[in-house]
Design a protein around this motif. Sequence first.
Motif, PDB file in Angstrom:
ATOM      1  N   ASP A  18     -12.347 -40.105  24.794  1.00  8.97           N
ATOM      2  CA  ASP A  18     -14.086 -40.533  25.762  1.00  8.97           C
ATOM      3  C   ASP A  18     -15.327 -41.670  24.782  1.00  8.97           C
ATOM      4  N   ALA A  19     -16.024 -42.470  25.648  1.00  8.73           N
ATOM      5  CA  ALA A  19     -16.516 -43.233  25.792  1.00  8.73           C
ATOM      6  C   ALA A  19     -17.987 -43.228  24.852  1.00  8.73           C
ATOM      7  N   ILE A  20     -18.514 -43.715  23.907  1.00  8.04           N
ATOM      8  CA  ILE A  20     -19.541 -43.438  23.080  1.00  8.04           C
ATOM      9  C   ILE A  20     -20.224 -45.078  23.695  1.00  8.04           C
ATOM     10  N   GLN A  21     -21.513 -44.867  24.466  1.00  2.79           N
ATOM     11  CA  GLN A  21     -22.450 -45.771  23.795  1.00  2.79           C
ATOM     12  C   GLN A  21     -23.504 -46.097  23.147  1.00  2.79           C
ATOM     13  N   LEU A  22     -23.837 -46.257  21.731  1.00  2.00           N
ATOM     14  CA  LEU A  22     -25.044 -46.686  21.595  1.00  2.00           C
ATOM     15  C   LEU A  22     -26.338 -47.983  21.748  1.00  2.00           C
ATOM     16  N   GLY A  23     -27.000 -47.949  22.734  1.00  2.00           N
ATOM     17  CA  GLY A  23     -27.915 -49.088  23.075  1.00  2.00           C
ATOM     18  C   GLY A  23     -26.606 -49.641  23.666  1.00  2.00           C
ATOM     19  N   ARG A  24     -26.583 -50.924  23.528  1.00  2.00           N
ATOM     20  CA  ARG A  24     -25.538 -51.938  24.240  1.00  2.00           C
ATOM     21  C   ARG A  24     -24.413 -51.948  23.443  1.00  2.00           C
ATOM     22  N   VAL A  25     -23.651 -50.916  22.440  1.00  2.00           N
ATOM     23  CA  VAL A  25     -22.692 -51.214  22.458  1.00  2.00           C
ATOM     24  C   VAL A  25     -21.613 -50.169  22.955  1.00  2.00           C
ATOM     25  N   ARG A  26     -20.308 -50.667  23.111  1.00  2.00           N
ATOM     26  CA  ARG A  26     -19.650 -49.135  23.218  1.00  2.00           C
ATOM     27  C   ARG A  26     -18.151 -48.806  22.564  1.00  2.00           C
ATOM     28  N   LEU A  27     -18.213 -47.929  21.995  1.00  2.00           N
ATOM     29  CA  LEU A  27     -17.041 -47.627  21.208  1.00  2.00           C
ATOM     30  C   LEU A  27     -15.715 -46.168  22.076  1.00  2.00           C
ATOM     31  N   ARG A  28     -14.833 -46.511  21.625  1.00  2.00           N
ATOM     32  CA  ARG A  28     -14.101 -45.036  22.388  1.00  2.00           C
ATOM     33  C   ARG A  28     -13.396 -44.371  21.547  1.00  2.00           C
TER      34      ARG A  28
ATOM     35  N   ALA B 139     -10.078 -39.927  13.028  1.00  2.00           N
ATOM     36  CA  ALA B 139     -10.244 -40.075  14.127  1.00  2.00           C
ATOM     37  C   ALA B 139     -10.585 -42.002  13.763  1.00  2.00           C
ATOM     38  N   GLU B 140     -10.574 -42.260  15.130  1.00  2.00           N
ATOM     39  CA  GLU B 140     -10.663 -43.654  14.615  1.00  2.00           C
ATOM     40  C   GLU B 140     -11.799 -43.882  16.187  1.00  2.00           C
ATOM     41  N   LEU B 141     -13.232 -44.887  15.636  1.00  5.96           N
ATOM     42  CA  LEU B 141     -13.364 -45.776  16.722  1.00  5.96           C
ATOM     43  C   LEU B 141     -13.220 -46.761  17.054  1.00  5.96           C
ATOM     44  N   ILE B 142     -12.856 -47.379  18.485  1.00  4.03           N
ATOM     45  CA  ILE B 142     -12.790 -49.156  18.587  1.00  4.03           C
ATOM     46  C   ILE B 142     -13.689 -49.485  19.291  1.00  4.03           C
ATOM     47  N   THR B 143     -13.937 -50.343  18.868  1.00  4.82           N
ATOM     48  CA  THR B 143     -15.493 -51.484  20.028  1.00  4.82           C
ATOM     49  C   THR B 143     -14.390 -51.154  21.297  1.00  4.82           C
ATOM     50  N   ILE B 144     -15.287 -51.405  22.125  1.00  8.62           N
ATOM     51  CA  ILE B 144     -14.701 -51.349  23.442  1.00  8.62           C
ATOM     52  C   ILE B 144     -15.860 -52.924  23.570  1.00  8.62           C
ATOM     53  N   GLY B 145     -14.993 -53.403  25.323  1.00  7.82           N
ATOM     54  CA  GLY B 145     -16.433 -54.300  25.948  1.00  7.82           C
ATOM     55  C   GLY B 145     -18.448 -53.595  26.894  1.00  7.82           C
ATOM     56  N   GLY B 146     -18.730 -54.133  25.654  1.00  6.37           N
ATOM     57  CA  GLY B 146     -20.224 -53.556  25.838  1.00  6.37           C
ATOM     58  C   GLY B 146     -21.240 -53.834  26.815  1.00  6.37           C
ATOM     59  N   GLU B 147     -22.253 -53.799  26.827  1.00  9.03           N
ATOM     60  CA  GLU B 147     -23.438 -54.437  27.817  1.00  9.03           C
ATOM     61  C   GLU B 147     -23.672 -55.681  27.128  1.00  9.03           C
ATOM     62  N   GLU B 148     -23.610 -56.559  28.549  1.00  8.35           N
ATOM     63  CA  GLU B 148     -24.310 -57.869  28.203  1.00  8.35           C
ATOM     64  C   GLU B 148     -25.520 -57.352  27.298  1.00  8.35           C
ATOM     65  N   GLY B 149     -24.985 -58.729  26.064  1.00  4.40           N
ATOM     66  CA  GLY B 149     -26.114 -59.067  24.909  1.00  4.40           C
ATOM     67  C   GLY B 149     -25.913 -58.392  23.834  1.00  4.40           C
ATOM     68  N   SER B 150     -24.357 -57.247  24.204  1.00  7.14           N
ATOM     69  CA  SER B 150     -23.568 -57.076  22.939  1.00  7.14           C
ATOM     70  C   SER B 150     -23.403 -58.169  21.813  1.00  7.14           C
ATOM     71  N   SER B 151     -23.771 -57.289  20.465  1.00  5.85           N
ATOM     72  CA  SER B 151     -23.470 -59.005  19.458  1.00  5.85           C
ATOM     73  C   SER B 151     -21.965 -58.172  18.646  1.00  5.85           C
ATOM     74  N   VAL B 152     -21.478 -56.733  19.603  1.00  9.52           N
ATOM     75  CA  VAL B 152     -20.410 -56.971  17.999  1.00  9.52           C
ATOM     76  C   VAL B 152     -19.404 -56.613  19.261  1.00  9.52           C
ATOM     77  N   PRO B 153     -18.270 -57.376  18.808  1.00 11.05           N
ATOM     78  CA  PRO B 153     -16.954 -58.154  18.987  1.00 11.05           C
ATOM     79  C   PRO B 153     -16.170 -56.988  19.897  1.00 11.05           C
ATOM     80  N   GLU B 154     -15.372 -57.253  20.946  1.00  7.79           N
ATOM     81  CA  GLU B 154     -14.505 -55.983  21.092  1.00  7.79           C
ATOM     82  C   GLU B 154     -13.771 -55.562  19.976  1.00  7.79           C
ATOM     83  N   GLY B 155     -13.205 -54.301  19.278  1.00  8.01           N
ATOM     84  CA  GLY B 155     -11.779 -54.441  19.046  1.00  8.01           C
ATOM     85  C   GLY B 155     -12.371 -54.064  17.167  1.00  8.01           C
ATOM     86  N   ILE B 156     -13.328 -53.934  17.436  1.00  5.68           N
ATOM     87  CA  ILE B 156     -13.208 -53.449  16.061  1.00  5.68           C
ATOM     88  C   ILE B 156     -12.707 -52.253  15.666  1.00  5.68           C
TER      89      ILE B 156
END
Length: 149
Positions: free
Chosen positions: A136-146, A52-69
């Motif tokens: 499914d959307a997964i959120q760890l702290g402020r970081v969101r992944l799909r 599978a792949e986990l792709i970072t999506i737009g996280g909450e404000e203040g997240s330092s992980v960029p979208e699209g990884i």
Amino acid sequence: MELSTETLYQIVRVLFALSLLGFLFLVIRVTMKELQQPVLGSARVRQTQPRAELITIGGEEGSSVPEGIVFDIQGVATLGRAESARVVLDDTSVSAHHAMLRPADGGWAIEDLGSRNGTLVNGRPVTAQLALECGDAIQLGRVRLRLMC
């Protein structure tokens, strides 16, 4: 007919050379058979482990992980801030070893590892191992992944 010592010596040398050539022929023959046979054991292991792949999506404000990884997942994967995690998410809201993603029943499951900010799947808290579905959307702290299967 009597053979001289020199003649006997030559016969022994020829027999030794022939036996050495026969041995080398057998080694090469066995090696070629081994190389031509498919490695079934390891091929089965690779095919049975889901990917599978986990792709970072737009996280909450203040997240330092960029979208699209994109993180390629195969087998058990720890998600967290620590360098030892399989999926490293460099954000202060993510615990060192935040959650664990693993294959389960032909799909995927996630488990929170006692993180301080919790793990959410589709907005709901993960309190025990939870089966996931593709997308499914997964959120760890402020970081969101799909999760993409």
